[in-house]
Design a protein around this motif. Structure first.
Motif, short mmCIF file in Angstrom:
data_model
loop_
_atom_site.label_atom_id
_atom_site.label_comp_id
_atom_site.label_asym_id
_atom_site.label_seq_id
_atom_site.Cartn_x
_atom_site.Cartn_y
_atom_site.Cartn_z
N VAL A 15 -3.00 44.29 7.63
CA VAL A 15 -3.44 45.62 8.03
C VAL A 15 -3.16 46.59 6.88
N ILE A 16 -4.11 47.48 6.64
CA ILE A 16 -4.01 48.47 5.58
C ILE A 16 -4.09 49.86 6.21
N SER A 17 -3.18 50.75 5.81
CA SER A 17 -3.17 52.10 6.38
C SER A 17 -4.10 53.05 5.64
N HIS A 18 -4.19 52.93 4.32
CA HIS A 18 -5.06 53.79 3.52
C HIS A 18 -5.08 53.25 2.10
N ASN A 19 -5.83 53.92 1.22
CA ASN A 19 -6.11 53.31 -0.08
C ASN A 19 -5.26 53.78 -1.24
N HIS A 20 -4.20 54.54 -1.02
CA HIS A 20 -3.34 54.93 -2.12
C HIS A 20 -2.69 53.69 -2.74
N TYR A 21 -2.39 53.77 -4.03
CA TYR A 21 -1.99 52.58 -4.77
C TYR A 21 -0.68 51.97 -4.28
N ASP A 22 0.19 52.76 -3.67
CA ASP A 22 1.44 52.19 -3.16
C ASP A 22 1.27 51.55 -1.79
N HIS A 23 0.04 51.53 -1.29
CA HIS A 23 -0.25 50.89 0.00
C HIS A 23 -1.39 49.86 -0.10
N LEU A 24 -2.24 50.01 -1.07
CA LEU A 24 -3.36 49.08 -1.28
C LEU A 24 -3.24 48.57 -2.71
N ASP A 25 -2.68 47.38 -2.86
CA ASP A 25 -2.33 46.84 -4.18
C ASP A 25 -3.21 45.64 -4.49
N ALA A 26 -4.15 45.82 -5.41
CA ALA A 26 -5.11 44.77 -5.72
C ALA A 26 -4.45 43.49 -6.23
N PRO A 27 -3.47 43.55 -7.15
CA PRO A 27 -2.86 42.29 -7.61
C PRO A 27 -2.22 41.48 -6.49
N THR A 28 -1.62 42.16 -5.51
CA THR A 28 -1.04 41.42 -4.38
C THR A 28 -2.13 40.80 -3.52
N LEU A 29 -3.14 41.57 -3.21
CA LEU A 29 -4.19 41.06 -2.33
C LEU A 29 -4.96 39.91 -2.96
N ARG A 30 -5.02 39.87 -4.29
CA ARG A 30 -5.69 38.74 -4.95
C ARG A 30 -4.98 37.41 -4.69
N ARG A 31 -3.73 37.48 -4.26
CA ARG A 31 -2.98 36.25 -3.97
C ARG A 31 -3.39 35.61 -2.64
N LEU A 32 -4.09 36.36 -1.81
CA LEU A 32 -4.44 35.87 -0.48
C LEU A 32 -5.74 35.08 -0.52
N PRO A 33 -5.87 34.08 0.37
CA PRO A 33 -7.18 33.44 0.53
C PRO A 33 -8.22 34.47 0.95
N ARG A 34 -9.43 34.34 0.45
CA ARG A 34 -10.45 35.35 0.71
C ARG A 34 -10.95 35.35 2.15
N ASP A 35 -10.59 34.33 2.93
CA ASP A 35 -10.97 34.33 4.34
C ASP A 35 -9.85 34.86 5.24
N THR A 36 -8.81 35.47 4.64
CA THR A 36 -7.75 36.08 5.45
C THR A 36 -8.32 37.26 6.22
N PRO A 37 -8.13 37.34 7.53
CA PRO A 37 -8.61 38.51 8.28
C PRO A 37 -7.90 39.79 7.80
N VAL A 38 -8.70 40.80 7.51
CA VAL A 38 -8.20 42.09 7.06
C VAL A 38 -8.66 43.16 8.05
N PHE A 39 -7.72 44.00 8.47
CA PHE A 39 -8.03 45.16 9.31
C PHE A 39 -7.83 46.40 8.46
N ALA A 40 -8.92 47.18 8.30
CA ALA A 40 -8.92 48.26 7.33
C ALA A 40 -9.47 49.54 7.96
N PRO A 41 -9.12 50.69 7.39
CA PRO A 41 -9.70 51.96 7.87
C PRO A 41 -11.19 52.05 7.58
N ALA A 42 -11.88 52.84 8.37
CA ALA A 42 -13.30 53.07 8.18
C ALA A 42 -13.59 53.49 6.74
N GLY A 43 -14.60 52.87 6.16
CA GLY A 43 -15.01 53.20 4.80
C GLY A 43 -14.34 52.41 3.72
N LEU A 44 -13.31 51.62 4.05
CA LEU A 44 -12.59 50.86 3.03
C LEU A 44 -13.07 49.42 2.92
#
Length: 361
Positions: free
Chosen positions: A153-182
């Motif tokens: 789950v992601i709360s918003h897109n600021h860099y201390d909450h949405l970290d691309a290098p970390t998310l790249r470690r996940l399988p791409r079929d991991t379910p993601v719950f995100a705010p509208a527009g993200l």
């Protein structure tokens, strides 16, 4: 699937008078919860969510004042306590599918076990994020020690909450719950199971409901995308009714009492307590420790676990001050000390199902 547009209703945006509430469940949700949205639904969103702001973003006068007198780091005395920041990495506890367990990895990153699922909140395993010094405490749980991740789950897109290098470690079929527009951010990175939600909407995964709720904050990741995606917190509810509230990043205000009315019986609130000084600059978007305790009462949470402190230095308060102040505020509110889960980075707490049922009477 047919694209849909879901604007917020006028009633969802109307102000509500906030006040400290006794932490006890109400008889029924009010207003009633909407039915769950389909997972991975394709949706069309407005270009901007500026109308969701509960306070204006800083203008030129505020920016000029901050340039003159603002501080982004504590002084030398405030930094001296970095070696004393609580950090106690430990193996994840074994839990059964009916337990509610949380492990603090640092900042707003938690490993939540609920309803048999392992859920990561705002996962940031990087040593450094854009625009800040390196983290002052290590990640509480090594990435290799994580169990299989069932959802993020992601709360918003600021860099201390949405970290691309970390998310790249996940399988791409991991379910993601995100705010509208993200969702497009994740789709560009080839994530295939992304569910975007508006405030007060929910979706279900393997018997656990994920509801997206309002926060007093904003979003921005580049020079040209201010408030192009939404921000908020999450309420997770399992089939037994165990309920966790992850507040994300938020200032204090009227949303908390409404969240408590619509999602009664929150067993644990994960509340931000840091990055609040100077108040004239940050009070609209970040709770201070006293406000975090008040917010936990407003949502009716039985327990509170502080977060968003002791990891990255984002503002000017001394590094240990949030912990000291939240403990004092909790005591002054007359709350049981055992219900404040002020965990060291890397530590865990578990609520067994039987203990939860007994506490509910």
């Amino acid at each position: 699937m047919t694209p849909t547009t879901t604007p917020a209703s006028a009633s969802a945006l109307a102000p509500v008078t906030a006040g400290a509430a006794v932490p006890q469940p109400l008889a029924a949700p009010f207003p009633p919860l909407a039915g769950p949205r389909p997972l991975g639904e394709h949706r069309v969103w407005p270009r901007t969510f500026h109308d969701r702001l509960t306070a204006p973003l800083p203008g030129l006068k505020a920016l000029a004042r901050f340039a003159r007198e603002g501080a982004v780091r504590p002084g030398r005395v405030g930094l001296a306590d970095i070696p004393r920041l609580p950090c106690a990495p430990a193996p994840l506890p074994r839990v059964d599918s009916r337990a509610l367990a949380v492990t603090w990895a640092g900042h707003a990153s938690w490993i939540v076990r609920i309803g048999g699922l392992t859920v990561l909140t705002d996962p940031v395993w990087s040593d450094r994020i854009l625009g800040t010094p390196a983290r002052v405490t290590p990640v509480g749980v090594p990435w290799a020690a994580l169990p299989p991740v069932d959802a993020v789950v992601i709360s918003h897109n600021h860099y201390d909450h949405l970290d691309a290098p970390t998310l790249r470690r996940l399988p791409r079929d991991t379910p993601v719950f995100a705010p509208a527009g993200l969702g497009r951010w994740f789709h560009r990175r080839r994530f295939t199971r992304v569910t975007e939600l508006d405030w007060w909407e929910g979706a279900e995964l393997a018997g656990v409901r994920f509801d997206f709720v309002p926060a007093h904050h904003w979003s921005k990741r580049t020079l040209v995308d201010t408030c192009h995606s939404l921000w908020g917190g999450w309420v997770l509810t399992d089939a037994d009714g165990q309920r966790l509230y992850f507040a994300g990043d938020t200032g204090y205000g009227h949303w908390f009492s409404r969240i408590g009315r619509r999602y009664p019986g929150i067993d644990l609130a994960l509340m931000p307590i840091g990055a609040y000084d100077p108040r004239w600059w940050l009070s609209d978007v970040h709770c201070d420790p006293e406000e975090a305790v008040r917010a936990a009462l407003d949502v009716g949470a039985r327990r509170m676990a502080p977060m968003h402190w002791g990891t990255f230095i984002l503002s000017a308060e001394p590094v240990l001050e949030p912990l000291t102040r939240v403990r004092e505020a909790w005591e002054e509110a007359g709350l049981e000390r055992e219900d404040l889960w002020d965990l060291p980075v890397g530590a865990s707490r578990v609520l067994e199902h039987e203990a939860l049922q007994e506490a509910r009477g």
